[in-house]
Design an enzyme around this catalytic site. Structure first.
Site, PDB file in Angstrom:
ATOM      1  CD  GLU A   1     -13.271  34.083  57.350  1.00 53.19           C
ATOM      2  OE1 GLU A   1     -12.901  33.482  58.272  1.00 53.19           O
ATOM      3  OE2 GLU A   1     -13.782  35.026  57.500  1.00 53.19           O
TER       4      GLU A   1
ATOM      5  CD  GLU B   1     -16.849  34.994  63.078  1.00 54.14           C
ATOM      6  OE1 GLU B   1     -16.746  35.378  64.153  1.00 54.14           O
ATOM      7  OE2 GLU B   1     -16.205  34.636  62.350  1.00 54.14           O
TER       8      GLU B   1
HETATM    9  O1  G3I Z   1      -0.960  43.400  64.236  1.00 56.53           O
HETATM   10  C1  G3I Z   1      -0.981  43.363  65.504  1.00 56.53           C
HETATM   11  C2  G3I Z   1       0.073  43.844  66.273  1.00 56.53           C
HETATM   12  O2  G3I Z   1       0.139  45.045  66.127  1.00 56.53           O
HETATM   13  C3  G3I Z   1       0.148  43.621  67.693  1.00 56.53           C
HETATM   14  O3  G3I Z   1       1.155  43.853  68.191  1.00 56.53           O
HETATM   15  C4  G3I Z   1      -0.172  41.883  67.845  1.00 56.53           C
HETATM   16  C5  G3I Z   1      -0.264  41.709  69.458  1.00 56.53           C
HETATM   17  O4  G3I Z   1      -1.188  40.804  69.707  1.00 56.53           O
HETATM   18  O5  G3I Z   1      -1.405  41.590  67.335  1.00 56.53           O
HETATM   19  C6  G3I Z   1      -1.463  41.938  65.945  1.00 56.53           C
HETATM   20  O6  G3I Z   1      -2.687  41.559  65.763  1.00 56.53           O
HETATM   21  C7  G3I Z   1      -3.136  40.272  65.554  1.00 56.53           C
HETATM   22  C8  G3I Z   1      -3.805  40.234  64.018  1.00 56.53           C
HETATM   23  O7  G3I Z   1      -4.276  38.737  64.217  1.00 56.53           O
HETATM   24  C9  G3I Z   1      -2.748  40.559  63.031  1.00 56.53           C
HETATM   25  O8  G3I Z   1      -1.516  39.436  62.979  1.00 56.53           O
HETATM   26  C10 G3I Z   1      -4.305  40.081  66.688  1.00 56.53           C
HETATM   27  O9  G3I Z   1      -3.378  39.893  67.901  1.00 56.53           O
HETATM   28  C11 G3I Z   1      -4.824  38.748  66.425  1.00 56.53           C
HETATM   29  O10 G3I Z   1      -5.852  38.472  67.063  1.00 56.53           O
HETATM   30  C12 G3I Z   1      -5.398  38.563  65.016  1.00 56.53           C
HETATM   31  O11 G3I Z   1      -5.859  37.280  64.663  1.00 56.53           O
HETATM   32  C13 G3I Z   1      -6.781  37.267  63.652  1.00 56.53           C
HETATM   33  C14 G3I Z   1      -8.285  36.867  64.258  1.00 56.53           C
HETATM   34  O12 G3I Z   1      -9.074  36.756  63.157  1.00 56.53           O
HETATM   35  C15 G3I Z   1      -8.795  37.972  65.191  1.00 56.53           C
HETATM   36  O13 G3I Z   1      -9.001  39.372  64.369  1.00 56.53           O
HETATM   37  C16 G3I Z   1      -6.346  36.244  62.795  1.00 56.53           C
HETATM   38  O14 G3I Z   1      -5.080  36.576  62.056  1.00 56.53           O
HETATM   39  C17 G3I Z   1      -7.143  36.011  61.542  1.00 56.53           C
HETATM   40  O15 G3I Z   1      -6.828  35.070  60.759  1.00 56.53           O
HETATM   41  C18 G3I Z   1      -8.502  35.736  62.125  1.00 56.53           C
HETATM   42  O16 G3I Z   1      -9.613  35.640  61.478  1.00 56.53           O
HETATM   43  C19 G3I Z   1     -10.933  35.414  61.543  1.00 56.53           C
HETATM   44  C20 G3I Z   1     -11.978  36.157  60.293  1.00 56.53           C
HETATM   45  O17 G3I Z   1     -11.431  37.356  60.534  1.00 56.53           O
HETATM   46  C21 G3I Z   1     -13.320  35.675  60.731  1.00 56.53           C
HETATM   47  N1  G3I Z   1     -13.503  34.407  60.772  1.00 56.53           N
HETATM   48  C22 G3I Z   1     -12.717  33.477  61.619  1.00 56.53           C
HETATM   49  C23 G3I Z   1     -11.488  33.867  61.137  1.00 56.53           C
HETATM   50  C24 G3I Z   1     -10.319  32.895  62.249  1.00 56.53           C
HETATM   51  O18 G3I Z   1     -10.403  33.391  63.607  1.00 56.53           O
END
Ligand code: G3I
Length: 364
Positions: A277, A170
């Site tokens: 994805e 990205e």
């Molecule tokens: O695991 C932590 C946990 O320890 C913590 O307490 C909690 C508090 O917010 O957060 C948890 O982490 C979260 C993580 O997902 C795991 O569930 C993050 O907050 C959350 O921001 C994260 O979201 C992910 C997002 O990317 C940001 O990294 C989504 O699951 C994931 O599906 C999404 O994937 C992205 C691809 O990497 C790139 N392309 C777009 C796609 C969708 O946004």
């Protein structure tokens, strides 16, 4: 005496009757949704393997550790696994001098046990970075060192075990300009070349990808991406392919002619293309849920058909696989249901559509 014996016998019979028919027992757990038996021989992965394509899914840690059905369906249906978050800088490299490989190691172990490939994503991104990196005051030289070390540690550790990496994720804005990130600001646009070169040094056999969203159809962003990857190739940067993330909504599916033209021009550059994805939320669709599921199935079907029409299209990966666990669920709280299995792991029309394409379409 006879009378007492008769009474005792009657009580025993009554108790046995109660046990047999559950009279007076505590309510049992809700009846599980009827499970659909899918034999391994007709799973998505077995069909995909005959077509020479990788079929994969992103894997979240919480259900991976805690839900046996999740692991079972994952291993049965997919030959490729992508950690949905575990590879991100924030989780893998929480302190400047400390890495946490424990979760990825478990996923890699699982993949090996089930003869699955692992896809790594992402190495360089503007998001999901740890505070020490976001808030640190680094010179250009320091940041170059941080990026190089990160890439080489991670790719080096999984050398030979991760078949493909999204090296840069990205990096482009919707209008095609380079996204303002810590890497661009402090290193300059050459961070992209360098990231690929360092990844290649760490594992010369891994396939290296540039990945983005909104880059599937011909358009401003995909044009800019095309120019960017063509430039990388011209400079001898080791890039093997492009990832089309393809997060979609009903009613906004990619126009197939524009998608095909885009894949075709990337193929002509000698690049691979992977759908990396995929998910298609039904929230913006019209009609009943059943009708939306049918339209969703049709979209998945046409995307897979498009992929199979190109030799360069080597993977079809969904961002999760069950509607029970999807990043979209937490976004709006409404029914997004973007994946191939419902919340009870029952295959949806989209699942059958993919199987149909894999078992019937010629090509490749
Ligand atoms: O695991 C932590 C946990 O320890 C913590 O307490 C909690 C508090 O917010 O957060 C948890 O982490 C979260 C993580 O997902 C795991 O569930 C993050 O907050 C959350 O921001 C994260 O979201 C992910 C997002 O990317 C940001 O990294 C989504 O699951 C994931 O599906 C999404 O994937 C992205 C691809 O990497 C790139 N392309 C777009 C796609 C969708 O946004």
């Amino acid at each position: 005496m006879k009378h007492r014996l008769f009474l005792a016998l009657a009580i025993v019979v009554l108790v046995l009757f109660a046990i047999a028919f559950g009279v007076g027992s505590t309510p049992s757990a809700p009846t599980p949704a009827p499970s659909v038996e899918i034999s391994t021989a007709t799973s998505l992965r077995s069909l995909a393997e005959t077509r020479g394509i990788s079929i994969g899914a992103a894997v979240e840690l919480e259900p991976f550790y805690n839900d046996a059905r999740y692991r079972q369906v994952l291993a049965r249906e997919f030959n490729t696994l992508v950690p949905e978050n575990a590879f991100k800088f924030q989780f893998l490299h929480p302190n400047r001098d400390r890495y946490d490989f424990s979760h990825v190691d478990r996923l890699v172990e699982f993949a090996k046990a089930h003869k699955m490939q692992v896809r790594g994503s992402p190495l360089v991104w503007h998001y999901a970075q740890p505070d020490w990196l976001n808030q640190g005051q680094f010179t250009r030289e320091e940041l170059l060192g941080i990026l190089r070390t990160h890439i080489q540690e991670v790719v080096g550790r999984y050398r030979g075990q991760v078949f493909a990496w999204d090296v840069v994720n990205e990096a482009l804005n919707r209008d095609g300009s380079l996204r303002d990130t810590i890497w661009l600001r402090h290193i300059g646009p050459e961070y992209i070349d360098l990231a690929f070169r360092w990844a290649h040094e760490a594992d010369p056999n891994a396939r290296l990808f540039y990945s983005d969203y909104g880059n599937d159809e011909l358009g401003r962003k995909s044009n800019a991406m095309y120019t960017m990857v063509a430039g990388l190739l011209q400079r001898g940067v080791p890039i093997d392919g492009v990832g089309l993330q393809t997060h979609k909504r009903l009613g906004y599916a990619p126009r197939l002619n524009l998608l095909s033209e885009n894949i075709q021009r990337l193929e002509k550059l000698g690049l691979e293309v992977q759908f990396t994805e995929l998910d298609i939320t039904i929230q913006d669709g019209t009609g009943s849920q059943e009708q939306r599921f049918m339209e969703q199935a049709q979209t998945y079907r046409s995307l897979l058909q498009t992929c199979l029409a190109f030799r360069s299209c080597t993977a079809f990966i969904t961002w999760g696989f069950t509607d029970r666990y999807t990043w979209l669920g937490s976004l709006t709280g409404q029914l997004e249901a973007p994946l191939l299995f419902d919340e009870s792991y029952r295959p949806k029309p989209a699942y059958y559509a993919l199987k149909d394409v894999l078992s019937s379409q010629s090509g490749k």
